[in-house]
Write an enzyme that holds these catalytic residues in place. Structure first.
Site, short mmCIF file in Angstrom:
data_model
loop_
_atom_site.label_atom_id
_atom_site.label_comp_id
_atom_site.label_asym_id
_atom_site.label_seq_id
_atom_site.Cartn_x
_atom_site.Cartn_y
_atom_site.Cartn_z
CB SER A 122 58.22 17.39 -37.87
OG SER A 122 57.39 17.64 -38.98
CE1 TYR A 170 56.20 15.14 -32.80
CE2 TYR A 170 54.91 14.79 -34.80
CZ TYR A 170 55.10 15.45 -33.60
OH TYR A 170 54.23 16.43 -33.20
CD GLU A 173 63.88 13.53 -40.70
OE1 GLU A 173 64.19 14.62 -41.21
OE2 GLU A 173 64.14 12.44 -41.23
CB CYS A 174 58.30 10.01 -40.12
SG CYS A 174 56.82 9.27 -40.85
N GLY A 175 58.52 8.29 -37.94
CA GLY A 175 58.50 7.24 -36.94
C GLY A 175 59.24 7.63 -35.68
#
Length: 437
Positions: free
Chosen positions: A426, A330, A326-328
């Site tokens: 993502s 990803y 997730e985010c970081g």
């Protein structure tokens, strides 16, 4: 049910976070068991609330969560004497369109749970006019009860007297007045406060804030203003765990994990197996899935790129079992992460993603994702509710999209995430499984 109240404000920057932390610690020091909650999508404030109250804090979100889930989360206050919740932005601020059970505003949570609101007002630059602002907030929504106000950043005794007189004329209780003080502040960085785990002497800082709050506020009156939580506790979960044994990255670079997700996964029988990529630790080799949360990998990109044991273990795991970032997280699954100085750092290379923190641009808002491929714990076709909050820019995202993603207004956004084999990622942060279309 446990009585509760919600600390809110007319706008961000009024001081509600400090007031919430001070109240949590002050009530705790008085011997009360205080359960914190945070309205809206936020990873950082709940960690400070946990430090202040010595109890995990849980997020409540009317846009992303169905009403039964919000009610179910109040079970965490079952053994508490008092609930102190912190709002998000201004009391009525939310998404332009409603989600699962509201628009994400703190007012939705206060109304649903029967919690009176305490309005923290930054009164610098005004005096009697503050009463007009408070009166407007009290009267805008008939399903909201305003218990009273806290006057923050008061300049002088005369300043306080003028405002108190105007509030009395408007029949608005004043719980106290806090003078301007540099002691009532915490260091910040680009995504909010510097994380609680990175702050030295945090316990002493909480005590100092609590002492100031207790000296200037009527704690007994605030406690008495709380009302019983009314929304019935129901059985509702945020989603299936991604495996029975879940290896989760957890350190200063990977810290953005919602407490309700971990609680629900554990309740479903999953084991949480934390490890530190910054310490070059290897995720448990028996894990069914690896979950890389968001955080601040852009601040530690050099160390992550040198964590050879960690990166090699990710690649071995991905040969047979799912990994989600997730985010970081990803960004770390991608090929390259470019830091703020423009230096390129090789990441795991399990996805073709290239991101840059040197080309900063804020991406912020609620997101609804419909999966185009399976993601750890979820089959293709499922709708997920969450949010996006980062400054990194995608330079390349060559793999197949993970989901179709829209914002709160239903408009498509370009950060679809991507997948390759069992690896998914993502910029979308999961809050809860959404309603079927």
């Amino acid at each position: 049910m446990t009585p509760g109240l919600l600390i809110t404000a007319p706008r961000s920057g009024s001081g509600k976070t400090i007031m919430t932390l001070g109240l949590l610690r002050a009530f705790t020091l008085k011997g009360l068991c205080v359960q914190p909650f945070k309205s809206g999508p936020d990873y950082i404030d709940p960690t400070f609330q946990q430090a202040a109250s010595r109890r995990p804090s849980f997020n409540l979100d009317s846009w992303a969560m169905p009403s039964p889930m919000i009610g179910a989360l109040t079970r965490h206050a079952g053994d508490a004497d008092l609930i102190v919740a912190e709002g998000v932005m201004g009391l009525f601020d939310g998404a332009p369109m409603a989600g699962e059970s509201g628009n994400g505003s703190s007012a939705d949570i206060a109304a649903a749970l029967n919690w009176p609101v305490v309005l923290v007002m930054d009164v610098s630059g005004q005096s009697q006019s503050a009463a007009a602002v408070a009166h407007g907030f009290r009267s805008l929504r008939p399903d909201i009860v305003m218990a009273g106000v806290i006057l923050n950043r008061v300049a002088s005794e005369r300043h306080e007297r003028l405002i108190r007189a105007a509030m009395a004329e408007a029949d608005i209780p004043v719980f106290g007045a806090i003078p301007r003080s540099e002691a009532l502040s915490l260091p910040e960085r680009h995504l909010g406060l510097v994380q609680a785990t990175e702050q030295a002497d945090l316990d002493a800082t909480m005590d100092r804030i609590a002492d100031i709050i207790a000296a200037h506020l009527d704690l007994s009156a605030i406690h008495a203003a709380a009302r019983p939580t009314l929304l019935q506790t129901q059985s509702a979960k945020s989603g299936a765990p991604p495996g029975q044994r879940i290896a989760i990255a957890r350190d200063a670079a990977f810290s953005f994990t919602y407490a309700h997700l971990l609680s629900d996964w554990r309740a479903a029988g999953a084991e949480i197996l934390p490890f530190s990529p910054l310490a070059d630790e290897v995720p448990d080799t028996t894990a069914d899935a690896i979950w890389l949360p968001g955080g601040y990998p852009e601040l530690h990109a050099g160390r992550i790129a040198q964590a050879g044991r960690f990166l090699s273990a990710l690649r071995r795991h991905a040969e047979t079992r799912p990994i989600h970032g997730e985010c970081g997280g990803y960004m770390v699954l991608g090929e390259v992460l470019i830091d703020a100085q423009g230096h390129s750092h090789a990441m795991a290379g399990l996805l073709g993603l290239v991101t840059s923190f040197a080309e900063r641009r804020l991406h912020l808002g609620y997101r609804r994702a419909r999966l185009l491929a399976p993601m750890a714990g979820f089959p293709a076709g499922v709708s997920l509710n969450g949010h996006e909050f980062h400054y990194s820019t995608i330079l390349a995202q060559p793999d197949s999209p993970l989901a179709t993603v829209t914002d709160a207004e239903g408009k498509a956004v370009s950060s679809t995430g991507s997948h390759r084999g069992p690896v998914t990622g993502s910029f979308f942060h999961l809050i809860a499984e959404g309603s079927a279309a």
